[in-house]
Design an enzyme around this catalytic site. Sequence first.
Site, PDB file in Angstrom:
ATOM      1  N   TYR A   1      -1.771  -1.427  10.370  1.00 19.78           N
ATOM      2  CA  TYR A   1      -1.813  -1.521   8.906  1.00 19.78           C
ATOM      3  C   TYR A   1      -0.497  -1.013   8.306  1.00 19.78           C
ATOM      4  O   TYR A   1       0.096  -1.653   7.442  1.00 19.78           O
ATOM      5  CB  TYR A   1      -3.012  -0.715   8.393  1.00 19.78           C
ATOM      6  CG  TYR A   1      -3.291  -0.870   6.919  1.00 19.78           C
ATOM      7  CD1 TYR A   1      -3.800  -2.057   6.405  1.00 19.78           C
ATOM      8  CD2 TYR A   1      -3.041   0.175   6.025  1.00 19.78           C
ATOM      9  CE1 TYR A   1      -4.063  -2.202   5.050  1.00 19.78           C
ATOM     10  CE2 TYR A   1      -3.308   0.042   4.672  1.00 19.78           C
ATOM     11  CZ  TYR A   1      -3.817  -1.147   4.186  1.00 19.78           C
ATOM     12  OH  TYR A   1      -4.072  -1.293   2.841  1.00 19.78           O
TER      13      TYR A   1
ATOM     14  N   SER B   1       0.867  -1.192   0.000  1.00 23.04           N
ATOM     15  CA  SER B   1       0.000   0.000   0.000  1.00 23.04           C
ATOM     16  C   SER B   1       0.897   1.233   0.000  1.00 23.04           C
ATOM     17  O   SER B   1       2.097   1.132   0.309  1.00 23.04           O
ATOM     18  CB  SER B   1      -0.828  -0.021   1.291  1.00 23.04           C
ATOM     19  OG  SER B   1      -1.483   1.213   1.500  1.00 23.04           O
TER      20      SER B   1
HETATM   21  P1  NAD Z   1     -11.328  -6.042  -0.395  1.00 22.86           P
HETATM   22  O1  NAD Z   1     -11.865  -5.993   0.996  1.00 22.86           O
HETATM   23  O2  NAD Z   1     -12.257  -5.961  -1.537  1.00 22.86           O
HETATM   24  O3  NAD Z   1     -10.387  -7.296  -0.574  1.00 22.86           O
HETATM   25  C1  NAD Z   1      -9.718  -7.917   0.477  1.00 22.86           C
HETATM   26  C2  NAD Z   1      -9.767  -9.406   0.242  1.00 22.86           C
HETATM   27  O4  NAD Z   1      -8.968 -10.073   1.228  1.00 22.86           O
HETATM   28  C3  NAD Z   1     -11.185  -9.970   0.360  1.00 22.86           C
HETATM   29  O5  NAD Z   1     -11.399 -10.801  -0.740  1.00 22.86           O
HETATM   30  C4  NAD Z   1     -11.156 -10.765   1.650  1.00 22.86           C
HETATM   31  O6  NAD Z   1     -12.006 -11.885   1.662  1.00 22.86           O
HETATM   32  C5  NAD Z   1      -9.695 -11.191   1.683  1.00 22.86           C
HETATM   33  N1  NAD Z   1      -9.249 -11.523   3.027  1.00 22.86           N
HETATM   34  C6  NAD Z   1      -9.290 -10.754   4.136  1.00 22.86           C
HETATM   35  N2  NAD Z   1      -8.799 -11.436   5.189  1.00 22.86           N
HETATM   36  C7  NAD Z   1      -8.434 -12.654   4.711  1.00 22.86           C
HETATM   37  C8  NAD Z   1      -7.874 -13.814   5.301  1.00 22.86           C
HETATM   38  N3  NAD Z   1      -7.580 -13.860   6.607  1.00 22.86           N
HETATM   39  N4  NAD Z   1      -7.641 -14.879   4.514  1.00 22.86           N
HETATM   40  C9  NAD Z   1      -7.953 -14.869   3.201  1.00 22.86           C
HETATM   41  N5  NAD Z   1      -8.480 -13.805   2.598  1.00 22.86           N
HETATM   42  C10 NAD Z   1      -8.735 -12.720   3.343  1.00 22.86           C
HETATM   43  O7  NAD Z   1     -10.295  -4.815  -0.460  1.00 22.86           O
HETATM   44  P2  NAD Z   1      -9.249  -4.349  -1.579  1.00 22.86           P
HETATM   45  O8  NAD Z   1      -9.296  -2.863  -1.547  1.00 22.86           O
HETATM   46  O9  NAD Z   1      -9.457  -5.054  -2.860  1.00 22.86           O
HETATM   47  O10 NAD Z   1      -7.870  -4.796  -0.903  1.00 22.86           O
HETATM   48  C11 NAD Z   1      -6.987  -5.735  -1.482  1.00 22.86           C
HETATM   49  C12 NAD Z   1      -5.588  -5.441  -0.993  1.00 22.86           C
HETATM   50  O11 NAD Z   1      -5.216  -4.138  -1.423  1.00 22.86           O
HETATM   51  C13 NAD Z   1      -5.420  -5.453   0.537  1.00 22.86           C
HETATM   52  O12 NAD Z   1      -4.199  -6.084   0.868  1.00 22.86           O
HETATM   53  C14 NAD Z   1      -5.348  -3.978   0.887  1.00 22.86           C
HETATM   54  O13 NAD Z   1      -4.618  -3.758   2.060  1.00 22.86           O
HETATM   55  C15 NAD Z   1      -4.655  -3.433  -0.343  1.00 22.86           C
HETATM   56  N6  NAD Z   1      -4.839  -2.007  -0.581  1.00 22.86           N
HETATM   57  C16 NAD Z   1      -6.070  -1.496  -0.846  1.00 22.86           C
HETATM   58  C17 NAD Z   1      -6.192  -0.145  -1.086  1.00 22.86           C
HETATM   59  C18 NAD Z   1      -7.520   0.495  -1.375  1.00 22.86           C
HETATM   60  O14 NAD Z   1      -7.594   1.736  -1.392  1.00 22.86           O
HETATM   61  N7  NAD Z   1      -8.580  -0.250  -1.635  1.00 22.86           N
HETATM   62  C19 NAD Z   1      -5.069   0.706  -1.045  1.00 22.86           C
HETATM   63  C20 NAD Z   1      -3.830   0.143  -0.776  1.00 22.86           C
HETATM   64  C21 NAD Z   1      -3.724  -1.219  -0.556  1.00 22.86           C
END
Ligand code: NAD
Length: 252
Positions: free
Chosen positions: A152, A139
């Site tokens: 985080y 991130s």
């Molecule tokens: P999201 O909530 O749509 O996706 C997260 C996924 O992780 C979900 O499918 C969930 O089921 C899975 N998950 C959570 N805990 C888990 C576990 N213990 N075991 C297996 N699966 C698990 O959110 P997203 O925005 O698509 O996030 C995906 C990644 O991107 C994450 O690592 C998040 O930290 C990172 N991220 C997101 C953003 C943003 O702005 N959306 C920014 C920077 C980084």
Amino acid sequence: MGLLQDKVVLITGGESGIGRASARLFVSEGAYVHLVGLDKHELAEAVNEFGSDRAFASVTDVSDETAVIEAVREGIERFGHYNVLFSNAGISGAAAKITEYPSDVFERVLKIHVLGAFYVLKHAAPYLEDGGSVIITSSGAGLIGAPDLSAYVTAKHAQVGLMRSAAKEFAARKIRVNTLHPGPTSTPFQDDIEMRSTGMDQKNAAQAFDDTIPLGRHSTPEEIAHAALYLASDVSAMVTASTFKIDGGLTG
Ligand code: NAD
């Protein structure tokens, strides 16, 4: 020929948000996808969307080592090998000052992001073909600090350390390892962070974040998926140990 023609990709958190958008793009580029995640219903829906000839799912908590070993066993039974490992599962944790941060939540956030990525690498890398690619979704919070998100931020920085170690270890097999650093990206995950950290409703919270981004808006999951496609495919053949930002200039 697609950029990932007949490549096998394991994606954690592949059932929603960035993971789901990436899986969709990867399949359109010819890949087979092994989706590993928590939400049984969304996983089944994703397999249905991509077709059971191209997609397979394991309901798995990535912070549980035994469960990860079992998921990898299932994936290998189905596909025989991997070409790309995409550790993307994540949670945001609490929004609280360090002195008030719940210790059990801190531990859970580290377990999912850091141990989760480590378990996937440890147990799936033996089945990763030489010349493959490993991507870990860190991130912007893996590159700079942020108040009230200590777990985080710590977890996302730790993933960079894992990536740098792995990039050196796997280079002999021409396996590349990189971290992806999305800025605010429009998913329910980010909506939740923004509303909790600003105390505003979703629309106003999103606007407040947009105002801090030089390019003036959130990324879309599809834009992050294209960055993941670049790192997953051979077009990035000389890219390893890199921290790849897609954040509209936020952390520049
Ligand atoms: P999201 O909530 O749509 O996706 C997260 C996924 O992780 C979900 O499918 C969930 O089921 C899975 N998950 C959570 N805990 C888990 C576990 N213990 N075991 C297996 N699966 C698990 O959110 P997203 O925005 O698509 O996030 C995906 C990644 O991107 C994450 O690592 C998040 O930290 C990172 N991220 C997101 C953003 C943003 O702005 N959306 C920014 C920077 C980084």
